[in-house]
Design a protein around this motif. Structure first.
Motif, PDB file in Angstrom:
ATOM      1  N   MET A 251       0.819  -1.225   0.000  1.00  9.88           N
ATOM      2  CA  MET A 251       0.000   0.000   0.000  1.00  9.88           C
ATOM      3  C   MET A 251       0.853   1.277   0.000  1.00  9.88           C
ATOM      4  N   ASP A 252       2.137   1.155   0.312  1.00 13.21           N
ATOM      5  CA  ASP A 252       3.017   2.327   0.320  1.00 13.21           C
ATOM      6  C   ASP A 252       3.403   2.778  -1.089  1.00 13.21           C
ATOM      7  N   PHE A 253       3.247   1.899  -2.084  1.00 13.73           N
ATOM      8  CA  PHE A 253       3.649   2.221  -3.452  1.00 13.73           C
ATOM      9  C   PHE A 253       2.524   2.929  -4.185  1.00 13.73           C
ATOM     10  N   ASP A 254       2.887   3.959  -4.936  1.00 11.00           N
ATOM     11  CA  ASP A 254       1.876   4.646  -5.741  1.00 11.00           C
ATOM     12  C   ASP A 254       2.077   4.291  -7.213  1.00 11.00           C
ATOM     13  N   GLN A 255       1.205   4.762  -8.040  1.00  7.64           N
ATOM     14  CA  GLN A 255       1.242   4.405  -9.468  1.00  7.64           C
ATOM     15  C   GLN A 255       2.523   4.889 -10.146  1.00  7.64           C
ATOM     16  N   GLU A 256       3.049   6.013  -9.704  1.00  5.19           N
ATOM     17  CA  GLU A 256       4.272   6.554 -10.303  1.00  5.19           C
ATOM     18  C   GLU A 256       5.434   5.573 -10.148  1.00  5.19           C
TER      19      GLU A 256
END
Length: 142
Positions: free
Chosen positions: A118-123
């Motif tokens: 959940m810490d990772f974003d789409q970028e």
């Protein structure tokens, strides 16, 4: 042969050798000369550290060198030293670039391991996927 020139233009440390090995000659070393030591696992190509050293003391038979980190080196002036390189040496520059990238990749891998999904974003995901695509294209072209 490559060397470092001091203010007067006199060569101090000199790289010698051939395609099978390079050595740094400390016979004409002077206090303040700078060089790099590539530390590696014995009998292996695995590099463990790159350390910048400065010549701090010269005796008739030895040269004492210090780094910001690590133990001091005591080298024999009469022997050319292996695993020592000048900053301007293209072979060392390649080693340094590879080491720098490897260190960054290892740090990135560790960061990925330490974080939850959940810490990772789409970028971040898009950047990794774009990198993977570039690698695939490179492999298929070459």
């Amino acid at each position: 042969m490559a060397g470092i020139r001091n203010v007067e233009g006199i060569i101090m440390l000199i790289a010698t050798g051939n395609a099978y090995g390079k050595y740094l000659d400390f016979a004409d070393a002077e206090v303040g000369d700078e060089f790099w030591v590539v530390e590696h696992v014995p009998y292996s190509g695995t590099i463990t550290a790159l350390r910048a050293y400065t010549v701090t003391e010269i005796n008739s038979k030895t040269v004492l060198c210090h780094a910001e980190e690590g133990k001091p080196l005591k080298l024999k002036r009469a022997l050319a030293q292996e695993n020592c390189y000048l900053d301007t040496d293209p072979y060392f520059q390649n080693i340094s670039r590879t080491w720098r990238i490897n260190t960054q990749v290892q740090a990135a891998k560790q960061l990925v391991k330490e974080h939850e999904i959940m810490d990772f974003d789409q970028e971040v995901v898009d950047a990794i996927m774009a990198w993977q695509k570039r690698i695939s294209v490179r492999k298929s072209n070459g």
